[in-house]
Design an enzyme around this catalytic site. Structure first.
Site, mmCIF file in Angstrom:
data_model
loop_
_atom_site.group_PDB
_atom_site.id
_atom_site.type_symbol
_atom_site.label_atom_id
_atom_site.label_comp_id
_atom_site.label_asym_id
_atom_site.label_seq_id
_atom_site.Cartn_x
_atom_site.Cartn_y
_atom_site.Cartn_z
ATOM 1 N N ASP A 65 18.621 90.459 13.476
ATOM 2 C CA ASP A 65 18.042 91.379 12.498
ATOM 3 C C ASP A 65 19.116 91.712 11.472
ATOM 4 O OD1 ASP A 65 19.558 93.028 14.216
ATOM 5 O OD2 ASP A 65 18.243 94.746 13.911
ATOM 6 N N TYR A 67 21.977 93.367 8.993
ATOM 7 C CA TYR A 67 23.058 94.339 9.147
ATOM 8 C C TYR A 67 22.504 95.734 8.820
ATOM 9 C CZ TYR A 67 26.269 90.317 8.975
ATOM 10 O OH TYR A 67 26.930 89.131 9.219
ATOM 11 N N PHE A 78 23.456 86.753 8.528
ATOM 12 C CA PHE A 78 24.922 86.668 8.581
ATOM 13 C C PHE A 78 25.609 86.904 7.239
ATOM 14 C CE2 PHE A 78 23.537 84.145 12.285
ATOM 15 C CZ PHE A 78 24.225 84.818 13.278
ATOM 16 N N HIS A 187 26.477 83.247 20.820
ATOM 17 C CA HIS A 187 26.500 83.954 19.539
ATOM 18 C C HIS A 187 27.942 84.066 19.021
ATOM 19 C CE1 HIS A 187 25.785 87.177 16.607
ATOM 20 N NE2 HIS A 187 24.534 86.777 16.629
#
Length: 225
Positions: A65, A67, A78, A187
């Site tokens: 989701d 930031y 990202f 991740h």
């Protein structure tokens, strides 16, 4: 929430008419009108679709989701806006790019250059309340982005899917088109990157796959601003 107007519109139109999407739309509008900050800015919610038309998608990088701190999110997973401190997960992505392809680590986290080349930077959830990670989980976004992933799976031109972390990895079951390359890894978060994100070489593997299928590789170097 500006409408999607490029070649994503036709395959997604069915979703816009489903009951879950009306409920999702109403919930999101209510959240933005609540007086509490919600990210990204409403005009940026669908940037992953606006910036990377369906016919141009070569790579999909799936995030969770947006930031949730001020001025960070702008609709691309990202990525952060110019002038914003590079978040820890993106710092690790840059480290892997340096190790994998020898690229210089840039002074910013603005990844629109990737999106413009066909790298779809898609989050599974497209909005978030300020300071509350995952606060818009299970309001309907997952159903919408799953539909987008199914549409991408049906495309016959070669696409590389980079699935990082357990939530993204679960999408692998949806991807059964032999034309595509599915890459999974932990991740890039500082909590998990050392478990196998570092050294995964997804970026070189993606370019090798694209070249082997007659596609132009991605120029992954983000320039300094």
């Amino acid at each position: 929430m500006p409408p999607i107007e490029n070649d994503w519109l036709a395959p997604l139109t069915e979703e816009f008419h489903k009951p879950y999407y009306k409920k999702l739309f109403d919930t999101v509008i209510k959240e933005y009108n609540s007086g509490q900050a919600v990210y990204p800015p409403a005009d940026d919610i669908f940037n992953a679709f606006h910036f990377t038309p369906l016919s141009k998608v070569k790579v999909v990088i799936l995030g969770q989701d947006p930031y949730h701190e001020p001025n960070q999110a702008h609709g691309l997973s990202f990525s952060v806006k110019p002038g914003v401190k590079i978040p820890p997960s993106l710092v690790n992505i840059y480290k892997e790019l340096q190790d994998d392809l020898g690229l210089k680590i840039p002074n910013n986290g603005f990844l629109k250059k990737w999106a413009d080349q066909g790298v779809m930077l898609l989050n599974t959830v497209l909005t978030v309340r300020a300071h509350e990670a995952n606060s818009h989980k299970n309001i309907g976004w997952e159903e919408f982005t799953d539909a987008a992933i199914r549409i991408l799976n049906q495309e016959n031109h070669p696409i590389v899917f980079m699935l990082w972390g357990a939530p993204a990895g679960k999408k692998k079951a949806m991807l059964n088109n032999p034309n595509h390359l599915i890459l999974t890894a932990p991740h890039p978060s500082p909590l998990s990157a050392y478990r196998g994100f570092f050294g995964c070489k997804h970026f070189s593997k993606a370019n090798e796959f694209l070249i082997a299928h007659g596609e132009t590789p991605i120029d992954w170097q983000i320039e300094d601003i």
